[in-house]
Motif scaffolding. Structure first.
Motif, PDB file in Angstrom:
ATOM      1  N   UNK A   6       0.828  -1.203   0.000  1.00  0.00           N
ATOM      2  CA  UNK A   6       0.000   0.000   0.000  1.00  0.00           C
ATOM      3  C   UNK A   6       0.863   1.254   0.000  1.00  0.00           C
ATOM      4  N   UNK A   7       0.289   2.324  -0.520  1.00  0.00           N
ATOM      5  CA  UNK A   7       0.943   3.631  -0.491  1.00  0.00           C
ATOM      6  C   UNK A   7      -0.135   4.708  -0.579  1.00  0.00           C
ATOM      7  N   UNK A   8       0.274   5.942  -0.304  1.00  0.00           N
ATOM      8  CA  UNK A   8      -0.646   7.058  -0.456  1.00  0.00           C
ATOM      9  C   UNK A   8      -1.209   7.617   0.832  1.00  0.00           C
ATOM     10  N   UNK A   9      -0.900   6.979   1.947  1.00  0.00           N
ATOM     11  CA  UNK A   9      -1.402   7.493   3.214  1.00  0.00           C
ATOM     12  C   UNK A   9      -0.699   8.796   3.592  1.00  0.00           C
ATOM     13  N   UNK A  10      -1.218   9.434   4.627  1.00  0.00           N
ATOM     14  CA  UNK A  10      -0.611  10.683   5.078  1.00  0.00           C
ATOM     15  C   UNK A  10      -1.529  11.448   5.999  1.00  0.00           C
ATOM     16  N   UNK A  11      -1.175  12.706   6.220  1.00  0.00           N
ATOM     17  CA  UNK A  11      -1.935  13.593   7.089  1.00  0.00           C
ATOM     18  C   UNK A  11      -2.735  14.559   6.220  1.00  0.00           C
ATOM     19  N   UNK A  12      -4.018  14.692   6.518  1.00  0.00           N
ATOM     20  CA  UNK A  12      -4.888  15.571   5.752  1.00  0.00           C
ATOM     21  C   UNK A  12      -5.896  16.215   6.694  1.00  0.00           C
ATOM     22  N   UNK A  14      -9.615  17.624   7.815  1.00  0.00           N
ATOM     23  CA  UNK A  14     -10.995  17.188   7.624  1.00  0.00           C
ATOM     24  C   UNK A  14     -11.587  17.883   6.398  1.00  0.00           C
ATOM     25  N   UNK A  15     -12.298  17.099   5.599  1.00  0.00           N
ATOM     26  CA  UNK A  15     -12.858  17.608   4.365  1.00  0.00           C
ATOM     27  C   UNK A  15     -11.970  17.396   3.162  1.00  0.00           C
ATOM     28  N   UNK A  16     -10.734  17.010   3.407  1.00  0.00           N
ATOM     29  CA  UNK A  16      -9.784  16.801   2.330  1.00  0.00           C
ATOM     30  C   UNK A  16      -9.911  15.429   1.698  1.00  0.00           C
ATOM     31  N   UNK A  17      -8.977  15.140   0.785  1.00  0.00           N
ATOM     32  CA  UNK A  17      -9.001  13.892   0.036  1.00  0.00           C
ATOM     33  C   UNK A  17      -7.628  13.235   0.030  1.00  0.00           C
ATOM     34  N   UNK A  18      -7.651  11.928  -0.113  1.00  0.00           N
ATOM     35  CA  UNK A  18      -6.442  11.139  -0.311  1.00  0.00           C
ATOM     36  C   UNK A  18      -6.782   9.990  -1.249  1.00  0.00           C
ATOM     37  N   UNK A  19      -5.787   9.511  -1.978  1.00  0.00           N
ATOM     38  CA  UNK A  19      -5.974   8.319  -2.785  1.00  0.00           C
ATOM     39  C   UNK A  19      -4.942   7.281  -2.376  1.00  0.00           C
ATOM     40  N   UNK A  86     -12.998  13.548   3.899  1.00  0.00           N
ATOM     41  CA  UNK A  86     -12.462  12.786   5.031  1.00  0.00           C
ATOM     42  C   UNK A  86     -12.852  13.410   6.359  1.00  0.00           C
ATOM     43  N   UNK A  87     -13.053  12.527   7.330  1.00  0.00           N
ATOM     44  CA  UNK A  87     -13.438  12.927   8.677  1.00  0.00           C
ATOM     45  C   UNK A  87     -12.387  12.430   9.662  1.00  0.00           C
ATOM     46  N   UNK A  88     -12.287  13.071  10.817  1.00  0.00           N
ATOM     47  CA  UNK A  88     -11.323  12.576  11.820  1.00  0.00           C
ATOM     48  C   UNK A  88     -11.529  11.107  12.175  1.00  0.00           C
ATOM     49  N   UNK A  89     -12.764  10.643  12.130  1.00  0.00           N
ATOM     50  CA  UNK A  89     -13.023   9.233  12.452  1.00  0.00           C
ATOM     51  C   UNK A  89     -12.548   8.270  11.368  1.00  0.00           C
ATOM     52  N   UNK A  90     -12.079   8.797  10.239  1.00  0.00           N
ATOM     53  CA  UNK A  90     -11.475   7.945   9.212  1.00  0.00           C
ATOM     54  C   UNK A  90     -10.005   7.643   9.525  1.00  0.00           C
ATOM     55  N   UNK A  91      -9.472   8.272  10.564  1.00  0.00           N
ATOM     56  CA  UNK A  91      -8.084   8.040  10.945  1.00  0.00           C
ATOM     57  C   UNK A  91      -7.877   6.583  11.322  1.00  0.00           C
ATOM     58  N   UNK A 126      -6.511  12.075   9.814  1.00  0.00           N
ATOM     59  CA  UNK A 126      -7.349  13.215   9.436  1.00  0.00           C
ATOM     60  C   UNK A 126      -7.469  14.141  10.638  1.00  0.00           C
ATOM     61  N   UNK A 127      -6.990  15.356  10.485  1.00  0.00           N
ATOM     62  CA  UNK A 127      -7.027  16.313  11.584  1.00  0.00           C
ATOM     63  C   UNK A 127      -8.303  17.153  11.512  1.00  0.00           C
ATOM     64  N   UNK A 128      -8.788  17.542  12.684  1.00  0.00           N
ATOM     65  CA  UNK A 128     -10.029  18.331  12.733  1.00  0.00           C
ATOM     66  C   UNK A 128      -9.754  19.820  12.663  1.00  0.00           C
TER      67      UNK A 128
END
Length: 128
Positions: A6-12, A14-19, A86-91, A126-128
């Motif tokens: 896997x790859x693509x994780x990171x810090x974003x 709330x409301x943002x996107x990641x793939x 994204x939401x903080x609970x997606x962390x 995911x930061x709030x």
């Protein structure tokens, strides 16, 4: 054997996107279905999404339906998870999984034990 990375994780925020991407190697031609799971700190691993090899059937957890999209490019042996709103609970740590087991109809496995191969995971925060 199938190897998954896997790859693509990171810090974003709330409301943002990641793939997220999951690159498969080995006997990928026999991978019937692939899925994404996640595990938050102190919680059990949970199903996120799954897709059949032909991409014709997908399944999502209610918590991500409408926000996440799973897709696959068989030519590249890669599965993607597009995560929007994204939401903080997606962390969580997100894991890619694959199974060679054939299921008839539109059924897609949602339980961890239904998958034989797993990646090492990628952290999504995911930061709030």
């Amino acid at each position: 054997q199938v190897q998954l990375v896997e790859s693509g994780g990171g810090l974003v925020q709330a409301g943002g996107s990641l793939r997220l991407s999951c690159a498969a190697s080995g006997r990928t031609s026999s991978s019937y279905a692939m899925g994404w799971f996640r595990q938050a700190a102190g919680k059990e691993r949970e199903f996120v999404a799954a897709i059949k090899r032909n991409g014709g059937s997908t399944d999502y957890a209610d918590s991500v339906k409408g926000r996440f999209t799973i897709s696959r490019d068989n030519a590249k042996n890669t599965v993607y998870l597009q995560m929007n709103s994204l939401k903080p609970e997606d962390t969580a740590v997100y894991y890619c999984a694959a199974t060679n087991t054939y299921y008839s109809g539109t059924y897609l496995p949602r339980r961890g034990h239904e998958y034989e191969y797993w990646g090492q995971g990628t952290q999504v925060t995911v930061s709030s």
